[in-house]
Design a protein around this motif. Sequence first.
Motif, PDB file in Angstrom:
ATOM      1  N   ASP A  64      -4.374  -5.886   0.259  1.00  0.00           N
ATOM      2  CA  ASP A  64      -4.863  -7.210  -0.122  1.00  0.00           C
ATOM      3  C   ASP A  64      -4.356  -8.194   0.939  1.00  0.00           C
ATOM      4  OD1 ASP A  64      -5.228  -9.765  -1.184  1.00  0.00           O
ATOM      5  OD2 ASP A  64      -4.832  -9.134  -3.240  1.00  0.00           O
ATOM      6  N   GLY A 107       0.838  -1.196   0.000  1.00  0.00           N
ATOM      7  CA  GLY A 107       0.000   0.000   0.000  1.00  0.00           C
ATOM      8  C   GLY A 107       0.868   1.238   0.000  1.00  0.00           C
ATOM      9  N   ASP A 160      -5.125   0.525   0.947  1.00  0.00           N
ATOM     10  CA  ASP A 160      -5.894  -0.520   0.261  1.00  0.00           C
ATOM     11  C   ASP A 160      -5.032  -1.779   0.236  1.00  0.00           C
ATOM     12  OD1 ASP A 160      -7.655  -1.985  -1.228  1.00  0.00           O
ATOM     13  OD2 ASP A 160      -7.184  -1.009  -3.140  1.00  0.00           O
TER      14      ASP A 160
END
Length: 479
Positions: free
Chosen positions: A355, A175, A353
């Motif tokens: 994952d 990120g 954001d």
Amino acid sequence: MNTRAHIGVTGLAVMGRNLARNLARHGYTVAVHNRTPSRTKALMEEFGHEGTFVPAETARDFVDALQRPRRLMIMVQAGAATDAVIDEFAPLLESGDMIIDGGNAHFADTRRREADLRERGIHFVGAGVSGGEEGALNGPSVMVGGSKEAYAVLGPMFETISAHVDGEACSTHIGSDGAGHFVKMVHNGIEYADMQLIAEAYDLLRQVAQYSPAEIAEIFRTWNKGRLNSYLIEITAEVLSHTDADTGRPFVDVVADAAGQKGTGRWTVQTALDLASPVTTIAQATFARAASGQSALRTAYRPLPGGMHIPKTRSEAERFTSQVEQALYASKVIAYDQGFTMIQDAALTYGWDIDFGAVAGIWRGGCIIRAAFLDRIRTAHKAAPDLVSLLAEPGFAEEITAAQVPWREVVATAARRGVPAPAFAAALSYYDTLRADRLPAALLQGQRDYFGAHTYRRTDRQGAFHTHWAHPDRPETDV
């Protein structure tokens, strides 16, 4: 000097030297620099044959040796030393160039540095590198924070030199700004918890089941063939089976029982408090290290009575060993779950954001906490990107359900025997806290409202409420 190096590494202590060698071994031309030129010379003399290195004595020579956009990797001590290197090199760079910090920097420092250098047109990348000196040389896990534009340039390089599992690289873009170093910090916090849980399992098997270190080593080797398969379980068996050459005694018996720490576990706990993220197992593991070093306190407490000593038969010891395996597995799942929850909390706070499946994926190889069940964690997050907890995944929920009775038995046995098991107990308490229908926090809110008029919420209507309490030191009023 001709501009020809793909990347430069400054700071040639063990980690920096091994990363530079790893890059060179994979075909990259690597400029190398150190504040003390003798280290650069030593690298060239000992490892220069491993690839193409461009030694540089001065900062200007080092920068001039790099292709545009320049990729300059800092491998120095976190804190002031990193700031000093940035201050030295940033004025020599141009817009679009990149500075990569591969050290164990605090993520807040990385966020500050990234914002500052972004204003000057320079990409600052905080790359968490896990795996120690062996991983740095042969394939680490790399957690990269910073801009997507920077990762587009650096990503293929990091993915090439990282560890690989099932053909997949253990490197990814986590990120923006400090996300990479944050995830590396949490990785280290989980590492603290994992190590403490393993140590508590050893202590219980030795003190309760009365196994020798060599026998416990064989138990760990057996466990490493199953769901507990991991790097830490593997090396634990090696440590426990090792004999001290000087005394002939088990190695573990001649090592002082005061654990050190470099600070990243402590950072995890401090940051978790700021985020109100309950990483209780990680916290207890960190405090256990601190307690182990409190020699004066330990001397004061040592004469005090402990628990009951009840010898176990061989069959009872074997049954207890099975219970410890269940407790260790369940507690490890809780520790990892707390780590992922903390990353989720930070992602919401800092706008990252992330994952989470990718994070679990790159932890499967290269890093210290690599473990077989990380593949299941990755699969769970890939299947449900909004997964709140590992215990919301049916497979893990079923295993924890099966483990809870022996888990409780182990914690109870530890309490009865007076064997410290703070991480086991914290993991179980966390499990019971989150599964409870009602918590005593309702009473806490009543106390807070009584002495501080902090108000409370009700279960039967919306809004904030305050009760006008009859304080013992003053009459009740209608105000």
